[in-house]
Scaffold this motif. Structure first.
Motif, PDB file in Angstrom:
ATOM      1  N   LEU A 299      30.466  89.485  42.096  1.00  0.00           N
ATOM      2  CA  LEU A 299      31.619  88.601  41.882  1.00  0.00           C
ATOM      3  C   LEU A 299      32.700  89.300  41.067  1.00  0.00           C
ATOM      4  O   LEU A 299      33.895  89.152  41.355  1.00  0.00           O
ATOM      5  N   ALA A 300      32.308  90.059  40.057  1.00  0.00           N
ATOM      6  CA  ALA A 300      33.296  90.797  39.277  1.00  0.00           C
ATOM      7  C   ALA A 300      34.060  91.766  40.178  1.00  0.00           C
ATOM      8  O   ALA A 300      35.291  91.908  40.081  1.00  0.00           O
ATOM      9  N   HIS A 301      33.348  92.419  41.074  1.00  0.00           N
ATOM     10  CA  HIS A 301      33.976  93.358  42.014  1.00  0.00           C
ATOM     11  C   HIS A 301      34.965  92.644  42.927  1.00  0.00           C
ATOM     12  O   HIS A 301      36.106  93.088  43.086  1.00  0.00           O
ATOM     13  N   VAL A 302      34.556  91.533  43.518  1.00  0.00           N
ATOM     14  CA  VAL A 302      35.433  90.819  44.458  1.00  0.00           C
ATOM     15  C   VAL A 302      36.624  90.211  43.723  1.00  0.00           C
ATOM     16  O   VAL A 302      37.756  90.207  44.237  1.00  0.00           O
ATOM     17  N   LEU A 303      36.398  89.688  42.526  1.00  0.00           N
ATOM     18  CA  LEU A 303      37.468  89.050  41.754  1.00  0.00           C
ATOM     19  C   LEU A 303      38.296  90.061  40.964  1.00  0.00           C
ATOM     20  O   LEU A 303      39.286  89.681  40.326  1.00  0.00           O
ATOM     21  N   GLN A 304      37.867  91.333  40.990  1.00  0.00           N
ATOM     22  CA  GLN A 304      38.576  92.405  40.283  1.00  0.00           C
ATOM     23  C   GLN A 304      38.734  92.089  38.796  1.00  0.00           C
ATOM     24  O   GLN A 304      39.823  92.164  38.224  1.00  0.00           O
ATOM     25  N   ARG A 305      37.601  91.758  38.181  1.00  0.00           N
ATOM     26  CA  ARG A 305      37.595  91.525  36.750  1.00  0.00           C
ATOM     27  C   ARG A 305      36.347  92.175  36.170  1.00  0.00           C
ATOM     28  O   ARG A 305      35.382  92.455  36.901  1.00  0.00           O
ATOM     29  N   PRO A 306      36.321  92.454  34.871  1.00  0.00           N
ATOM     30  CA  PRO A 306      35.159  93.148  34.302  1.00  0.00           C
ATOM     31  C   PRO A 306      33.932  92.257  34.239  1.00  0.00           C
ATOM     32  O   PRO A 306      34.020  91.019  34.232  1.00  0.00           O
ATOM     33  N   ASP A 307      32.797  92.913  34.184  1.00  0.00           N
ATOM     34  CA  ASP A 307      31.519  92.217  34.001  1.00  0.00           C
ATOM     35  C   ASP A 307      31.557  91.370  32.734  1.00  0.00           C
ATOM     36  O   ASP A 307      31.986  91.825  31.679  1.00  0.00           O
ATOM     37  N   SER A 308      31.127  90.122  32.849  1.00  0.00           N
ATOM     38  CA  SER A 308      31.078  89.234  31.684  1.00  0.00           C
ATOM     39  C   SER A 308      29.654  88.790  31.377  1.00  0.00           C
ATOM     40  O   SER A 308      29.447  87.850  30.615  1.00  0.00           O
TER      41      SER A 308
ATOM     42  N   ILE B 138      39.265  85.642  54.466  1.00  0.00           N
ATOM     43  CA  ILE B 138      38.447  84.935  53.470  1.00  0.00           C
ATOM     44  C   ILE B 138      37.381  85.903  52.952  1.00  0.00           C
ATOM     45  O   ILE B 138      36.601  86.442  53.731  1.00  0.00           O
ATOM     46  N   PRO B 139      37.338  86.139  51.633  1.00  0.00           N
ATOM     47  CA  PRO B 139      36.350  87.090  51.107  1.00  0.00           C
ATOM     48  C   PRO B 139      34.922  86.641  51.392  1.00  0.00           C
ATOM     49  O   PRO B 139      34.575  85.467  51.221  1.00  0.00           O
ATOM     50  N   VAL B 140      34.109  87.592  51.833  1.00  0.00           N
ATOM     51  CA  VAL B 140      32.702  87.327  52.147  1.00  0.00           C
ATOM     52  C   VAL B 140      31.827  88.257  51.309  1.00  0.00           C
ATOM     53  O   VAL B 140      32.073  89.464  51.225  1.00  0.00           O
ATOM     54  N   ILE B 141      30.828  87.687  50.672  1.00  0.00           N
ATOM     55  CA  ILE B 141      29.752  88.457  50.061  1.00  0.00           C
ATOM     56  C   ILE B 141      28.509  88.251  50.914  1.00  0.00           C
ATOM     57  O   ILE B 141      28.126  87.108  51.207  1.00  0.00           O
TER      58      ILE B 141
ATOM     59  N   LEU C 240      35.345  84.852  59.517  1.00  0.00           N
ATOM     60  CA  LEU C 240      35.891  84.745  58.163  1.00  0.00           C
ATOM     61  C   LEU C 240      36.741  85.963  57.825  1.00  0.00           C
ATOM     62  O   LEU C 240      37.795  85.849  57.191  1.00  0.00           O
ATOM     63  N   HIS C 241      36.294  87.121  58.254  1.00  0.00           N
ATOM     64  CA  HIS C 241      37.051  88.352  58.004  1.00  0.00           C
ATOM     65  C   HIS C 241      38.438  88.275  58.646  1.00  0.00           C
ATOM     66  O   HIS C 241      39.445  88.683  58.031  1.00  0.00           O
ATOM     67  N   GLU C 242      38.504  87.769  59.858  1.00  0.00           N
ATOM     68  CA  GLU C 242      39.785  87.653  60.551  1.00  0.00           C
ATOM     69  C   GLU C 242      40.764  86.764  59.791  1.00  0.00           C
ATOM     70  O   GLU C 242      41.979  86.974  59.843  1.00  0.00           O
ATOM     71  N   HIS C 243      40.248  85.778  59.080  1.00  0.00           N
ATOM     72  CA  HIS C 243      41.102  84.853  58.327  1.00  0.00           C
ATOM     73  C   HIS C 243      41.392  85.350  56.912  1.00  0.00           C
ATOM     74  O   HIS C 243      42.061  84.656  56.141  1.00  0.00           O
TER      75      HIS C 243
ATOM     76  N   GLY D  18      45.751  78.211  45.019  1.00  0.00           N
ATOM     77  CA  GLY D  18      45.402  78.938  43.807  1.00  0.00           C
ATOM     78  C   GLY D  18      43.962  78.819  43.378  1.00  0.00           C
ATOM     79  O   GLY D  18      43.605  79.285  42.286  1.00  0.00           O
ATOM     80  N   THR D  19      43.106  78.189  44.192  1.00  0.00           N
ATOM     81  CA  THR D  19      41.677  78.089  43.889  1.00  0.00           C
ATOM     82  C   THR D  19      40.940  79.152  44.701  1.00  0.00           C
ATOM     83  O   THR D  19      40.809  79.009  45.918  1.00  0.00           O
ATOM     84  N   PRO D  20      40.480  80.231  44.076  1.00  0.00           N
ATOM     85  CA  PRO D  20      39.823  81.298  44.839  1.00  0.00           C
ATOM     86  C   PRO D  20      38.496  80.814  45.428  1.00  0.00           C
ATOM     87  O   PRO D  20      37.662  80.258  44.704  1.00  0.00           O
ATOM     88  N   VAL D  21      38.314  80.977  46.719  1.00  0.00           N
ATOM     89  CA  VAL D  21      37.075  80.587  47.387  1.00  0.00           C
ATOM     90  C   VAL D  21      36.466  81.826  48.020  1.00  0.00           C
ATOM     91  O   VAL D  21      37.141  82.552  48.754  1.00  0.00           O
ATOM     92  N   ILE D  22      35.204  82.060  47.722  1.00  0.00           N
ATOM     93  CA  ILE D  22      34.442  83.182  48.266  1.00  0.00           C
ATOM     94  C   ILE D  22      33.254  82.603  49.020  1.00  0.00           C
ATOM     95  O   ILE D  22      32.567  81.718  48.507  1.00  0.00           O
ATOM     96  N   VAL D  23      32.999  83.097  50.225  1.00  0.00           N
ATOM     97  CA  VAL D  23      31.866  82.610  51.009  1.00  0.00           C
ATOM     98  C   VAL D  23      30.719  83.612  50.920  1.00  0.00           C
ATOM     99  O   VAL D  23      30.898  84.803  51.193  1.00  0.00           O
TER     100      VAL D  23
END
Length: 383
Positions: free
Chosen positions: A268-277, A171-174, A166-169, A134-139
């Protein structure tokens, strides 16, 4: 091969283990990097070409995080911004331990890991375990097309190979496309980088060259035109070659399904699907981003919580700011103007916690670079 003559300070200068940056909380239990990238902001701190030093165990790091006045459960955590955690076996082991500790102690903040080094299988396993808990990790893969004359000690082929692995697994990549400067400004270099990165990453963050207080001579060795004293380098959000800046506008036609941002907060907002803060939506920085309509709609629909001058004052007191002077609050613009100087970290934290803009003089000893949230604008340099 390019030769730099930078002289680091006699002593290494350490940053807080938990610190507030413009976009995220920096979590830096290990500091010092054995690499030697010419543009690195650690150069004048004596923290490049050195052995990484552990300042806090993984367990102690989580203790410091959860008791920090800067912490909140929604903040993004950027791990190891004062080193590359994948550069040595010892730093990788610490990273694996920290990811496990964050997951075990139910820290559910989004976590960013920024690297130019090979992502090994044991690190991939640790990322997958943390995500499953449950801990979101972005590389963030920092890949800009610069060569070994500037990014010394980096295996660029291994860096490229990180993308499909990373894509194969899942794991979100920016794709961290920075810094952009004359050495990697040519269209051929840009398409070589983006043709690869766009296949495997959720989006790119394009950033020009950041120049913090005291780094002008360092950056002028990489980009001689920056030696001109009249250029306001330190107050700019970033410095861009005109060739690259003008090319940015044409990239959506070549990469229509690959968002390209100039602000980490928006990526990050885009990848996490949440609004700009971070108060980017509707600004010039928002307009400059190549952002999908779904994300723009998400930001437009968000309703910010009401704020008063007392809320701003209370947050500054919580952070331990010693003297709170007058605060002018503009509710319509959601902007607080604080009389007197504030440290960048304190201003950034109040802005993020309350979803407002803070205006204040910069602390004279503050060497953190300017950003768009502070009012800095891109500086475009002609050839």
């Amino acid at each position: 091969m390019r030769t730099l003559t930078l002289i680091p300070p006699a002593q290494r200068i350490w940053e807080p283990v938990i610190d507030q940056h413009e976009t995220w909380l920096g979590v830096n239990p290990i500091q010092g990097c054995n690499k030697a990238c010419g543009y690195c902001y650690l150069v004048d701190r004596g923290q490049t070409r050195v052995k990484p030093v552990e300042l806090a165990t993984p367990s102690r790091t989580v203790d410091l995080l959860k008791t920090s006045p800067y912490y909140n459960p929604q903040a993004v955590l950027a791990l190891y911004t004062c080193t590359d955690a994948l550069s040595t076996p010892r730093t990788r082991a610490h990273l694996i331990g920290l990811l496990g500790e964050l997951a075990a102690r139910e820290v559910r903040n989004p976590v960013c890991l920024i690297t130019k080094c090979a992502v090994t299988e044991d690190v991939i396993d640790a990322i997958l375990d943390a995500r499953a808990a449950g801990t979101p990790v972005i590389v963030y893969l920092s890949y800009s097309g610069l060569g070994p004359d500037i990014e010394r000690g980096i295996d660029h082929q291994a860096l490229r190979e990180n993308f499909p692995r990373l894509h194969e697994h899942g794991i979100p990549v920016i794709h961290y496309w920075r810094p952009l400067m004359p050495a990697n400004a040519a269209p051929k270099t840009i398409t070589h980088v983006l043709d690869w990165a766009a296949r495997y990453s959720a989006c790119s963050v394009a950033v020009g060259l950041k120049v913090k207080q005291g780094a002008r001579d360092q950056m002028a060795q990489l980009w001689p035109e920056l030696g001109a004293e009249e250029l306001p380098l330190e107050s700019a959000d970033a410095v861009w070659p005109r060739e690259t800046w003008e090319l940015l506008a044409s990239l959506p036609s070549r990469y229509p399904d690959h968002p390209i941002f100039q602000t980490n907060a928006c990526a990050l907002a885009h990848v996490l699907q949440r609004p700009d803060s971070h108060r980017v939506h509707g600004t010039a920085a928002c307009a400059a981003n190549h952002c999908p309509n779904s994300q723009r709609d998400r930001c437009a629909a968000a309703v910010p919580a009401p704020v008063t001058a007392d809320d701003v004052r209370g947050r500054l007191v919580w952070l331990g700011v010693p003297t709170i002077r007058a605060i002018d609050w503009d509710a319509e613009q959601r902007t607080a103007t604080v009389q007197g100087a504030l440290a960048t970290r304190d201003r950034n934290n109040v802005s993020q916690q309350l979803g407002i803009t803070i205006r204040a003089a910069r602390d004279g000893s503050d060497r953190y670079w300017s950003g768009r949230f502070e009012g800095g604008q891109p500086l475009i340099i002609d050839p």
